[in-house]
Motif scaffolding. Sequence first.
Motif, PDB file in Angstrom:
ATOM      1  N   LEU A  58      -7.574   7.138 -10.749  1.00  0.00           N
ATOM      2  CA  LEU A  58      -6.905   7.413  -9.548  1.00  0.00           C
ATOM      3  C   LEU A  58      -7.122   6.008  -8.721  1.00  0.00           C
ATOM      4  O   LEU A  58      -5.973   5.640  -8.096  1.00  0.00           O
ATOM      5  CB  LEU A  58      -7.227   8.629  -8.667  1.00  0.00           C
ATOM      6  N   ALA A  59      -8.245   5.410  -8.506  1.00  0.00           N
ATOM      7  CA  ALA A  59      -8.251   4.217  -7.689  1.00  0.00           C
ATOM      8  C   ALA A  59      -7.641   3.141  -8.364  1.00  0.00           C
ATOM      9  O   ALA A  59      -6.903   2.153  -7.935  1.00  0.00           O
ATOM     10  CB  ALA A  59      -9.747   4.083  -7.709  1.00  0.00           C
ATOM     11  N   ALA A  60      -7.769   3.146 -10.029  1.00  0.00           N
ATOM     12  CA  ALA A  60      -7.273   2.063 -10.471  1.00  0.00           C
ATOM     13  C   ALA A  60      -5.765   2.074 -10.591  1.00  0.00           C
ATOM     14  O   ALA A  60      -5.077   0.833 -10.441  1.00  0.00           O
ATOM     15  CB  ALA A  60      -7.570   2.112 -12.000  1.00  0.00           C
ATOM     16  N   LEU A  61      -5.230   2.969 -10.112  1.00  0.00           N
ATOM     17  CA  LEU A  61      -3.711   3.268 -10.202  1.00  0.00           C
ATOM     18  C   LEU A  61      -2.995   2.444  -9.090  1.00  0.00           C
ATOM     19  O   LEU A  61      -1.961   1.666  -9.276  1.00  0.00           O
ATOM     20  CB  LEU A  61      -3.238   4.801 -10.457  1.00  0.00           C
ATOM     21  N   PHE A  62      -3.861   2.295  -8.166  1.00  0.00           N
ATOM     22  CA  PHE A  62      -3.198   1.996  -6.758  1.00  0.00           C
ATOM     23  C   PHE A  62      -4.138   0.560  -6.501  1.00  0.00           C
ATOM     24  O   PHE A  62      -3.182  -0.301  -6.025  1.00  0.00           O
ATOM     25  CB  PHE A  62      -3.620   2.656  -5.198  1.00  0.00           C
ATOM     26  N   ASP A  63      -5.076   0.173  -7.077  1.00  0.00           N
ATOM     27  CA  ASP A  63      -5.840  -0.920  -6.865  1.00  0.00           C
ATOM     28  C   ASP A  63      -5.721  -2.097  -7.990  1.00  0.00           C
ATOM     29  O   ASP A  63      -5.532  -3.229  -7.707  1.00  0.00           O
ATOM     30  CB  ASP A  63      -7.478  -0.851  -6.863  1.00  0.00           C
ATOM     31  N   SER A  64      -5.127  -1.854  -9.166  1.00  0.00           N
ATOM     32  CA  SER A  64      -4.843  -2.938 -10.249  1.00  0.00           C
ATOM     33  C   SER A  64      -3.454  -3.043 -10.166  1.00  0.00           C
ATOM     34  O   SER A  64      -2.460  -2.299  -9.915  1.00  0.00           O
ATOM     35  CB  SER A  64      -5.196  -2.085 -11.497  1.00  0.00           C
ATOM     36  N   PRO A  65      -3.145  -4.517 -10.681  1.00  0.00           N
ATOM     37  CA  PRO A  65      -2.160  -5.086 -10.930  1.00  0.00           C
ATOM     38  C   PRO A  65      -1.542  -4.343 -12.219  1.00  0.00           C
ATOM     39  O   PRO A  65      -2.357  -4.245 -13.163  1.00  0.00           O
ATOM     40  CB  PRO A  65      -2.141  -6.585 -10.993  1.00  0.00           C
ATOM     41  N   TRP A  66      -0.317  -4.089 -12.596  1.00  0.00           N
ATOM     42  CA  TRP A  66       0.397  -3.690 -13.506  1.00  0.00           C
ATOM     43  C   TRP A  66       1.772  -4.489 -13.888  1.00  0.00           C
ATOM     44  O   TRP A  66       1.980  -5.083 -13.167  1.00  0.00           O
ATOM     45  CB  TRP A  66       1.018  -2.224 -13.444  1.00  0.00           C
ATOM     46  N   ARG A  67       1.820  -4.411 -15.369  1.00  0.00           N
ATOM     47  CA  ARG A  67       3.110  -5.421 -15.532  1.00  0.00           C
ATOM     48  C   ARG A  67       4.016  -4.335 -16.613  1.00  0.00           C
ATOM     49  O   ARG A  67       3.476  -3.535 -17.084  1.00  0.00           O
ATOM     50  CB  ARG A  67       2.635  -6.396 -16.378  1.00  0.00           C
ATOM     51  N   LEU A  68       5.067  -4.606 -16.434  1.00  0.00           N
ATOM     52  CA  LEU A  68       6.256  -3.990 -17.314  1.00  0.00           C
ATOM     53  C   LEU A  68       6.150  -4.462 -18.768  1.00  0.00           C
ATOM     54  O   LEU A  68       6.200  -5.560 -18.716  1.00  0.00           O
ATOM     55  CB  LEU A  68       7.644  -4.017 -16.731  1.00  0.00           C
ATOM     56  N   SER A  69       5.921  -3.673 -19.755  1.00  0.00           N
ATOM     57  CA  SER A  69       5.800  -4.075 -20.942  1.00  0.00           C
ATOM     58  C   SER A  69       6.982  -4.168 -21.720  1.00  0.00           C
ATOM     59  O   SER A  69       8.272  -3.782 -21.149  1.00  0.00           O
ATOM     60  CB  SER A  69       5.051  -3.003 -21.859  1.00  0.00           C
ATOM     61  N   GLU A  70       7.118  -4.789 -23.024  1.00  0.00           N
ATOM     62  CA  GLU A  70       8.375  -4.771 -23.600  1.00  0.00           C
ATOM     63  C   GLU A  70       9.046  -3.623 -24.026  1.00  0.00           C
ATOM     64  O   GLU A  70      10.118  -3.315 -24.136  1.00  0.00           O
ATOM     65  CB  GLU A  70       8.246  -5.577 -24.983  1.00  0.00           C
ATOM     66  N   GLN A  71       8.162  -2.438 -23.839  1.00  0.00           N
ATOM     67  CA  GLN A  71       8.843  -1.041 -24.312  1.00  0.00           C
ATOM     68  C   GLN A  71       9.394  -0.481 -23.061  1.00  0.00           C
ATOM     69  O   GLN A  71       8.606   0.311 -22.450  1.00  0.00           O
ATOM     70  CB  GLN A  71       7.610  -0.336 -24.886  1.00  0.00           C
ATOM     71  N   ALA A  72      10.505  -0.749 -22.616  1.00  0.00           N
ATOM     72  CA  ALA A  72      11.115  -0.224 -21.562  1.00  0.00           C
ATOM     73  C   ALA A  72      12.389  -0.171 -21.744  1.00  0.00           C
ATOM     74  O   ALA A  72      13.287  -1.037 -22.177  1.00  0.00           O
ATOM     75  CB  ALA A  72      10.892  -1.336 -20.332  1.00  0.00           C
ATOM     76  N   ASP A  73      13.094   1.101 -21.516  1.00  0.00           N
ATOM     77  CA  ASP A  73      14.533   1.314 -21.588  1.00  0.00           C
ATOM     78  C   ASP A  73      14.899   2.254 -20.499  1.00  0.00           C
ATOM     79  O   ASP A  73      14.333   2.411 -19.608  1.00  0.00           O
ATOM     80  CB  ASP A  73      14.878   1.584 -23.131  1.00  0.00           C
ATOM     81  N   ARG A  74      16.302   2.923 -20.650  1.00  0.00           N
ATOM     82  CA  ARG A  74      16.562   3.881 -19.743  1.00  0.00           C
ATOM     83  C   ARG A  74      15.936   5.284 -19.937  1.00  0.00           C
ATOM     84  O   ARG A  74      15.578   6.240 -18.961  1.00  0.00           O
ATOM     85  CB  ARG A  74      17.924   4.341 -20.095  1.00  0.00           C
ATOM     86  N   ILE A  75      15.054   5.466 -20.903  1.00  0.00           N
ATOM     87  CA  ILE A  75      14.231   6.648 -21.164  1.00  0.00           C
ATOM     88  C   ILE A  75      12.994   6.678 -20.218  1.00  0.00           C
ATOM     89  O   ILE A  75      12.499   7.567 -19.592  1.00  0.00           O
ATOM     90  CB  ILE A  75      14.167   7.071 -22.674  1.00  0.00           C
TER      91      ILE A  75
END
Length: 286
Positions: A193-210
Amino acid sequence: MTRLRVEQPGPLALVEDLGRPGLAHLGVAGSGALDRGALRLANRLVGNPDGLAALELLVGGFRARFDGEAWFAVTGAWGPVTLDGRPVAPYTAARATDGSVLELGMAERGIRYMLGVRGGIEVPPVLGSRSRDTLAAIGPDAVEAGQVLAIGPEPAASVPLLDQEAAFPPPDGPVTIALLPGPRAEWFTDAALAALFDSPWRLSEQADRIGARLVGPPLERRVQGELASEATVPGSIQVAGGGAPTVLLADRPVTGGYPVIAIVAPGSLDAVAQLRPGQELRFRHA
């Protein structure tokens, strides 16, 4: 009747409106435009009601010819837009004459253009909506080269002289997304739960309308048992067995078997829709 003759659709061109809500009990997701604010703005700029259908254009590379005169507006992603070779200002209404050629280049900010035309795109509605649901294959197929799209009748409202709401291009740097508590947050460790808010995230190539898979630290579960399928809403962040989170979007399944750690606040969903692969995002409490 004015028509739009599509000469080049780009990677993915879909007809989308505000979707078909209220049918989850039948196994049908709401679908509709991923960037709903961009759809509403495009319609407002040309004097349409909010919910008229428009074209959602992925990345760019779109070209079409108008058969007849029409007002149009391009919102959402930010990039080169031309009419008969002349630049068209972003987020403004413009008038096309009979035979005019509209071209959208590759987006420089954001990833999804929304092309609204006065009168809306006229295709047969399915379950009360003209939207394409890419998971359930409901609604009109993706637009193809050579397809001719009808434009609906003139709405009662006039084209506004000036839109009063300031519009800005999607950011190309880190984006902050607001989160609401998820129904299964207790299934995860305090560190997750801490990592969800404290860490940077990046959008992967696996991204679409779903859904949009995120790249970052694995989110460890406290509860390891199986979860019976339960309802999902747009923005649900499901976490698979390996700890990778996925943000479920408009064409998501209406039920899922992975625990939902958090939910993207409705006001941040449009920002998720415009994220580009590799772009950084951070989460904050709503």
